[in-house]
Design a protein around this motif. Structure first.
Motif, short mmCIF file in Angstrom:
data_model
loop_
_atom_site.label_atom_id
_atom_site.label_comp_id
_atom_site.label_asym_id
_atom_site.label_seq_id
_atom_site.Cartn_x
_atom_site.Cartn_y
_atom_site.Cartn_z
N GLN A 117 -1.43 16.27 -9.45
CA GLN A 117 -1.04 14.91 -9.84
C GLN A 117 -1.07 14.03 -8.59
OE1 GLN A 117 2.57 16.28 -11.67
NE2 GLN A 117 1.76 16.05 -13.74
N ASP A 118 -2.28 13.85 -8.09
CA ASP A 118 -2.47 13.13 -6.84
C ASP A 118 -2.98 11.72 -7.13
OD1 ASP A 118 -5.09 13.54 -7.61
OD2 ASP A 118 -5.56 14.99 -6.04
N LEU A 119 -3.74 11.14 -6.22
CA LEU A 119 -4.21 9.77 -6.38
C LEU A 119 -5.29 9.63 -7.45
CD1 LEU A 119 -4.54 8.74 -2.62
CD2 LEU A 119 -2.67 8.17 -4.18
N VAL A 120 -6.05 10.69 -7.70
CA VAL A 120 -7.27 10.52 -8.50
C VAL A 120 -7.58 11.64 -9.48
CG1 VAL A 120 -8.42 9.11 -6.72
CG2 VAL A 120 -8.62 11.61 -6.63
N THR A 121 -7.13 12.85 -9.24
CA THR A 121 -7.69 14.04 -9.88
C THR A 121 -7.65 14.02 -11.40
OG1 THR A 121 -7.30 15.43 -7.94
CG2 THR A 121 -7.45 16.54 -10.09
N ILE A 167 0.86 -1.18 0.00
CA ILE A 167 0.00 0.00 0.00
C ILE A 167 0.90 1.24 0.00
CG2 ILE A 167 -1.93 1.21 1.09
CD1 ILE A 167 -2.72 -1.40 2.44
N GLY A 168 1.44 1.52 -1.19
CA GLY A 168 2.13 2.77 -1.42
C GLY A 168 1.23 3.67 -2.25
N PRO A 169 1.73 4.79 -2.73
CA PRO A 169 0.87 5.70 -3.50
C PRO A 169 0.21 5.05 -4.71
CG PRO A 169 2.95 6.77 -2.95
CD PRO A 169 3.09 5.34 -2.54
N PHE A 170 0.91 4.11 -5.39
CA PHE A 170 0.36 3.54 -6.62
C PHE A 170 -0.82 2.61 -6.33
CE2 PHE A 170 4.90 4.05 -8.35
CZ PHE A 170 4.65 5.37 -8.69
N ASN A 171 -0.67 1.69 -5.41
CA ASN A 171 -1.80 0.82 -5.07
C ASN A 171 -2.87 1.59 -4.29
OD1 ASN A 171 -1.60 -1.64 -6.30
ND2 ASN A 171 -0.64 -2.70 -4.58
N LEU A 172 -2.48 2.63 -3.57
CA LEU A 172 -3.48 3.45 -2.88
C LEU A 172 -4.37 4.16 -3.89
CD1 LEU A 172 -4.35 4.27 -0.02
CD2 LEU A 172 -2.82 6.23 -0.20
N SER A 173 -3.78 4.63 -4.97
CA SER A 173 -4.57 5.22 -6.05
C SER A 173 -5.51 4.19 -6.65
CB SER A 173 -3.63 5.76 -7.13
OG SER A 173 -4.33 6.10 -8.31
N ASP A 216 1.19 13.27 4.36
CA ASP A 216 0.01 13.43 5.22
C ASP A 216 -1.27 13.23 4.42
OD1 ASP A 216 -0.99 14.19 7.93
OD2 ASP A 216 -1.93 15.81 6.79
N TYR A 217 -1.29 13.75 3.19
CA TYR A 217 -2.44 13.54 2.30
C TYR A 217 -2.66 12.06 2.03
CZ TYR A 217 -4.39 12.73 -2.37
OH TYR A 217 -5.06 12.21 -3.45
N LEU A 218 -1.59 11.33 1.72
CA LEU A 218 -1.72 9.90 1.45
C LEU A 218 -2.24 9.17 2.67
CD1 LEU A 218 1.61 9.24 -0.50
CD2 LEU A 218 -0.67 9.56 -1.47
N SER A 219 -1.73 9.52 3.84
CA SER A 219 -2.20 8.88 5.08
C SER A 219 -3.67 9.19 5.31
CB SER A 219 -1.35 9.37 6.25
OG SER A 219 -1.77 8.77 7.46
N TRP A 220 -4.07 10.44 5.08
CA TRP A 220 -5.49 10.84 5.20
C TRP A 220 -6.36 9.99 4.28
CZ3 TRP A 220 -8.31 12.87 1.09
CH2 TRP A 220 -9.54 13.45 1.38
N ALA A 221 -5.94 9.81 3.03
CA ALA A 221 -6.72 9.00 2.09
C ALA A 221 -6.79 7.55 2.54
CB ALA A 221 -6.11 9.09 0.70
N SER A 236 2.74 4.24 5.45
CA SER A 236 4.09 4.81 5.59
C SER A 236 4.69 4.95 4.20
CB SER A 236 4.96 3.89 6.46
OG SER A 236 6.27 4.38 6.56
N TRP A 237 5.14 6.18 3.88
CA TRP A 237 5.70 6.44 2.55
C TRP A 237 7.11 6.99 2.69
CZ3 TRP A 237 6.03 11.36 -0.37
CH2 TRP A 237 6.41 11.14 -1.71
N HIS A 238 8.10 6.15 2.44
CA HIS A 238 9.50 6.54 2.55
C HIS A 238 9.77 7.37 3.82
CE1 HIS A 238 10.42 4.87 -1.31
NE2 HIS A 238 9.63 5.71 -1.97
N PRO A 239 9.47 6.81 5.00
CA PRO A 239 9.64 7.60 6.23
C PRO A 239 11.09 8.04 6.46
CG PRO A 239 9.33 5.28 6.74
CD PRO A 239 9.03 5.44 5.28
N GLY A 240 12.04 7.29 5.93
CA GLY A 240 13.44 7.66 6.11
C GLY A 240 13.86 8.86 5.31
N MET A 241 13.00 9.33 4.36
CA MET A 241 13.34 10.49 3.55
C MET A 241 12.37 11.66 3.77
SD MET A 241 16.14 10.17 1.94
CE MET A 241 15.97 11.58 0.83
N LEU A 242 11.60 11.62 4.85
CA LEU A 242 10.72 12.75 5.17
C LEU A 242 11.53 13.80 5.92
CD1 LEU A 242 7.34 11.05 6.17
CD2 LEU A 242 7.92 12.23 4.04
N LEU A 243 12.34 14.51 5.17
CA LEU A 243 13.25 15.51 5.74
C LEU A 243 12.55 16.85 5.88
CD1 LEU A 243 16.38 14.58 3.60
CD2 LEU A 243 15.69 13.69 5.82
#
Length: 432
Positions: A59-63, A12-18, A101-106, A41-48
């Motif tokens: 260019q989000d999950l659906v628009t 369940i990353g952005p692609f399968n979430l879409s 945060d948007y992905l987690s919300w969705a 969780s989406w690349h938590p090690g790179m959330l700088l």
């Protein structure tokens, strides 16, 4: 579950979430999506703290295919009561933190997502003509599956012996929270990840290094090419045309499209340059940052004092040697065939390089019934082009898969005319 679903997605990353969001909106598909993590969780090690997206906010999950969907980024802004403040910022590119945060919300609003469900094995029952997906003691059944477990962090084999607390892949940096204070730090890799780490290191996010070096085999620290005509590579018309090309031509074209898909965002480069200018030319601080393009790392060895690196200077063809206390390897990601696929691998066509040759609708070629399909997302760069690993066409690809599943054009994917005629005049390509 004893009944048979229409689709099971693994990862369940952005692609399968879409895919899950658009499947939900059809009201016609019974789906389940599994992920080993306990929450999205989406690349938590790179959330700088200072890291931005490389894609436009729409260019989000659906628009781009379903602008009225409740899972759009615009609806997220409205739901979170921040739409007017967001508009006041006039942003077109958002931070990785906000997109995450948007992905987690969705993910919290889509039915059929199962976290803490690591998939251990997928097999196919020829008699019942369905896939069996095993997670722990549970077995789930589906007519179709979609692989979306992503690419794995990649480190060249010669450097793996040096891995440890002070030498690791960039994907781990924010999870490890290293202390750079008074350390000699070398960042290896001239892509966006390397640039993000350099910028945050310059800003003291992990403490102030004694010396910071940025080493890249690229000829310079090159910007992402996101000019308007270059962006035509990331359109459905081009993807459909690219698929029709001979394999050798596709491979050649992918190499020429490095900067459109893997350059560094201009605002990141500008922020680094301004930081260096202010530090060294305005404040006159000691010049403790070294930029090293056109160097290919050849050796990396751990020593009692830290690390010794050898690089080949690309212009002078001479070896250079460097010492470091901490090495961050921003060496990218590579596709892998997950262990859970082992029962199916004898039936899946591959090219021997972990590439999964895909049909136009992102389903694999396999020795099984045509009525049972294995889809894959972020697996088709060699068949569909450099847009495949990017977020730009996420919603379009998901809608393409759903239309194929439903065997009807539920989502209108007619691309309209292309601004660029990629094909020959008599080619007869769609979108002409």
């Amino acid at each position: 579950m004893d009944d048979t679903l229409d689709l099971i997605g693994i990862g369940i990353g952005p692609f399968n979430l879409s895919l899950a969001a658009l499947a939900h909106d059809t009201g016609k598909l019974r789906c389940a999506f599994f992920d080993e993590h306990d929450a999205f969780s989406w690349h938590p090690g790179m959330l700088l703290p200072d890291a931005s997206m490389q894609t436009y906010v729409l260019q989000d999950l659906v628009t781009t295919v379903a602008p009225r969907s409740e899972f759009s980024f615009i609806n997220y802004l409205v739901d979170q009561k921040k739409i007017f403040r967001f508009l006041a910022t006039e942003q077109t590119i958002i931070s990785r933190d906000e997109f995450s945060d948007y992905l987690s919300w969705a993910s919290q609003r889509i039915d059929g997502l199962y976290f803490s469900h690591a998939v251990e094995q997928i097999s196919f029952d020829d008699r019942l003509q369905r896939f069996e997906v095993r997670s722990g003691k549970d077995a789930w059944y589906s007519r179709h599956i979609c692989l979306g477990t992503g690419h794995a962090a990649w480190i060249p084999e010669p450097f793996r012996a040096a891995l440890g607390d002070r030498c690791f892949h960039a994907a781990e940096v924010e999870l490890r929270q290293p202390d750079f204070t008074d350390q000699r730090v070398i960042v290896v890799g001239g892509g966006q990840s390397g640039a993000d780490i350099v910028l945050n290191a310059l800003q003291g996010h992990w403490g102030e290094p004694a010396h910071l070096s940025w080493l890249s085999r690229r000829p310079n620290f090159q910007p992402l090419d996101e000019s308007v005509f270059t962006n035509e590579y990331f359109t459905p018309q081009y993807v459909d045309y690219f698929y029709t090309l001979e394999r050798e031509i596709r491979e050649r074209e992918i190499k020429t499209q490095k900067l459109p898909s893997d350059g560094i965002s201009y605002h990141t480069l500008e922020a680094i340059y301004r930081e260096l200018y202010h530090r060294f030319d305005v404040l006159h601080q000691p010049r403790n940052v070294t930029l090293l393009p056109h160097r290919s790392l050849k050796k990396l060895e751990a020593t009692p004092e830290g690390f010794e690196l050898e690089a080949l200077h690309g212009l002078e063809q001479q070896a250079e040697h460097f010492s470091a206390d901490c090495v961050i390897l921003a060496t990218g990601y590579r596709p892998t065939l997950p262990d859970y696929l082992k029962p199916l691998l004898p039936r899946i066509h591959t090219d021997g390089k972990n590439h999964l040759p895909l049909n136009p609708d992102f389903n694999l070629r396999w020795d099984g019934p045509e009525s049972n399909r294995i889809y894959a997302v972020n697996a088709g760069i060699h068949s569909h082009g450099s847009a495949e690993g990017q977020l730009t066409l996420t919603a379009w690809r998901s809608a393409r898969i759903i239309n194929h599943l439903l065997e009807t054009p539920f989502y209108d994917l007619d691309p309209g005319p292309s601004l660029i005629q990629w094909w020959r005049k008599d080619h007869g390509a769609a979108g002409n």
